[in-house]
Design a protein around this motif. Structure first.
Motif, PDB file in Angstrom:
ATOM      1  N   SER A 167       0.681 -20.554 -19.405  1.00 36.97           N
ATOM      2  CA  SER A 167      -0.188 -21.579 -18.810  1.00 36.97           C
ATOM      3  C   SER A 167      -0.107 -21.549 -17.283  1.00 36.97           C
ATOM      4  O   SER A 167      -1.127 -21.714 -16.598  1.00 36.97           O
ATOM      5  CB  SER A 167       0.165 -22.971 -19.343  1.00 36.97           C
ATOM      6  N   ALA A 168       1.082 -21.325 -16.729  1.00 31.85           N
ATOM      7  CA  ALA A 168       1.213 -21.232 -15.274  1.00 31.85           C
ATOM      8  C   ALA A 168       0.429 -20.031 -14.754  1.00 31.85           C
ATOM      9  O   ALA A 168      -0.248 -20.119 -13.712  1.00 31.85           O
ATOM     10  CB  ALA A 168       2.682 -21.121 -14.876  1.00 31.85           C
ATOM     11  N   GLY A 169       0.489 -18.902 -15.474  1.00 34.65           N
ATOM     12  CA  GLY A 169      -0.254 -17.714 -15.054  1.00 34.65           C
ATOM     13  C   GLY A 169      -1.752 -17.923 -15.098  1.00 34.65           C
ATOM     14  O   GLY A 169      -2.476 -17.528 -14.168  1.00 34.65           O
ATOM     15  N   VAL A 170      -2.253 -18.542 -16.162  1.00 33.10           N
ATOM     16  CA  VAL A 170      -3.695 -18.792 -16.279  1.00 33.10           C
ATOM     17  C   VAL A 170      -4.151 -19.756 -15.190  1.00 33.10           C
ATOM     18  O   VAL A 170      -5.171 -19.527 -14.511  1.00 33.10           O
ATOM     19  CB  VAL A 170      -4.037 -19.337 -17.688  1.00 33.10           C
ATOM     20  N   LEU A 171      -3.403 -20.850 -15.009  1.00 34.08           N
ATOM     21  CA  LEU A 171      -3.799 -21.831 -13.991  1.00 34.08           C
ATOM     22  C   LEU A 171      -3.697 -21.253 -12.580  1.00 34.08           C
ATOM     23  O   LEU A 171      -4.549 -21.527 -11.726  1.00 34.08           O
ATOM     24  CB  LEU A 171      -2.945 -23.092 -14.133  1.00 34.08           C
ATOM     25  N   ALA A 172      -2.688 -20.429 -12.317  1.00 35.15           N
ATOM     26  CA  ALA A 172      -2.570 -19.789 -11.002  1.00 35.15           C
ATOM     27  C   ALA A 172      -3.726 -18.825 -10.769  1.00 35.15           C
ATOM     28  O   ALA A 172      -4.260 -18.730  -9.646  1.00 35.15           O
ATOM     29  CB  ALA A 172      -1.230 -19.066 -10.891  1.00 35.15           C
ATOM     30  N   SER A 173      -4.117 -18.115 -11.809  1.00 35.48           N
ATOM     31  CA  SER A 173      -5.262 -17.199 -11.677  1.00 35.48           C
ATOM     32  C   SER A 173      -6.549 -17.963 -11.415  1.00 35.48           C
ATOM     33  O   SER A 173      -7.373 -17.550 -10.589  1.00 35.48           O
ATOM     34  CB  SER A 173      -5.418 -16.363 -12.948  1.00 35.48           C
ATOM     35  N   LEU A 174      -6.752 -19.075 -12.116  1.00 38.54           N
ATOM     36  CA  LEU A 174      -7.949 -19.891 -11.884  1.00 38.54           C
ATOM     37  C   LEU A 174      -7.968 -20.450 -10.465  1.00 38.54           C
ATOM     38  O   LEU A 174      -9.031 -20.539  -9.840  1.00 38.54           O
ATOM     39  CB  LEU A 174      -8.021 -21.020 -12.914  1.00 38.54           C
ATOM     40  N   TRP A 175      -6.816 -20.834  -9.952  1.00 31.74           N
ATOM     41  CA  TRP A 175      -6.728 -21.327  -8.575  1.00 31.74           C
ATOM     42  C   TRP A 175      -6.993 -20.188  -7.580  1.00 31.74           C
ATOM     43  O   TRP A 175      -7.727 -20.364  -6.603  1.00 31.74           O
ATOM     44  CB  TRP A 175      -5.344 -21.941  -8.333  1.00 31.74           C
ATOM     45  N   HIS A 176      -6.403 -18.999  -7.861  1.00 30.63           N
ATOM     46  CA  HIS A 176      -6.566 -17.845  -6.961  1.00 30.63           C
ATOM     47  C   HIS A 176      -8.040 -17.429  -6.846  1.00 30.63           C
ATOM     48  O   HIS A 176      -8.492 -17.042  -5.763  1.00 30.63           O
ATOM     49  CB  HIS A 176      -5.717 -16.683  -7.471  1.00 30.63           C
ATOM     50  N   TRP A 177      -8.769 -17.499  -7.959  1.00 28.85           N
ATOM     51  CA  TRP A 177     -10.179 -17.101  -7.939  1.00 28.85           C
ATOM     52  C   TRP A 177     -11.093 -18.274  -7.584  1.00 28.85           C
ATOM     53  O   TRP A 177     -12.307 -18.184  -7.746  1.00 28.85           O
ATOM     54  CB  TRP A 177     -10.580 -16.508  -9.283  1.00 28.85           C
ATOM     55  N   HIS A 178     -10.508 -19.365  -7.156  1.00 28.05           N
ATOM     56  CA  HIS A 178     -11.231 -20.539  -6.682  1.00 28.05           C
ATOM     57  C   HIS A 178     -12.094 -21.196  -7.762  1.00 28.05           C
ATOM     58  O   HIS A 178     -13.158 -21.746  -7.466  1.00 28.05           O
ATOM     59  CB  HIS A 178     -12.089 -20.204  -5.439  1.00 28.05           C
ATOM     60  N   PHE A 179     -11.645 -21.141  -9.015  1.00 30.89           N
ATOM     61  CA  PHE A 179     -12.338 -21.860 -10.087  1.00 30.89           C
ATOM     62  C   PHE A 179     -11.873 -23.310 -10.183  1.00 30.89           C
ATOM     63  O   PHE A 179     -12.628 -24.163 -10.635  1.00 30.89           O
ATOM     64  CB  PHE A 179     -12.130 -21.172 -11.444  1.00 30.89           C
TER      65      PHE A 179
END
Length: 137
Positions: free
Chosen positions: A18-30
């Motif tokens: 979950s941390a990886g998915v949420l960090a990826s969503l934040w990184h891609w500005h979603f």
């Protein structure tokens, strides 16, 4: 290992994913960073709140094999003097009468009082037992 520690260890992969998915969503500005942090802590809080309902699944007091038979009832298939066979839950088991100077007649209902490997110790529940008078066959 305590149930709490087992539960905690099993939750770690979910937290990492979950941390990886949420960090990826934040990184891609979603999603904004604050929403990712709330999402992660919400996920962890959910796991902590579910623990009381799932605790029993992580406990070790489960008995298996012949030890799980203790307390069950069966029927003597032949005279137990003191050894013989009983039928428990549709299966034949080797049994010995406890105390060994007793004889349990065939057809008598018995209760399993202990188990050692594949041999069960039983006592008669009905009046189908008697004191032995001499050498038992």
């Amino acid at each position: 290992m305590s149930p709490w520690l087992k539960y905690f260890i099993f939750q770690i992969p979910g937290w990492v994913i979950s941390a990886g998915v949420l960090a990826s969503l934040w990184h891609w500005h979603f999603i904004p960073g604050w929403l990712g942090a709330i999402g992660f802590f919400g996920w962890v809080l959910k796991d902590l709140l579910l623990y009381p309902f799932l605790r029993r699944a992580y406990e070790n007091d489960t008995k298996t094999g012949s030890a799980a038979m203790v307390g069950a009832t069966g029927v003597a298939e032949q005279d137990l003097a003191p050894h013989g066979y009983i039928r428990v839950r549709g299966e034949l088991w080797r049994a010995v009468v406890s105390p060994p100077e007793r004889v349990v007649r065939a057809g008598t209902q018995v209760e399993i009082v202990s188990a050692d490997r594949m041999r069960l110790s039983v006592r008669a529940l009905a009046s189908g037992s008697s004191k032995s008078t001499g050498a038992a066959g």
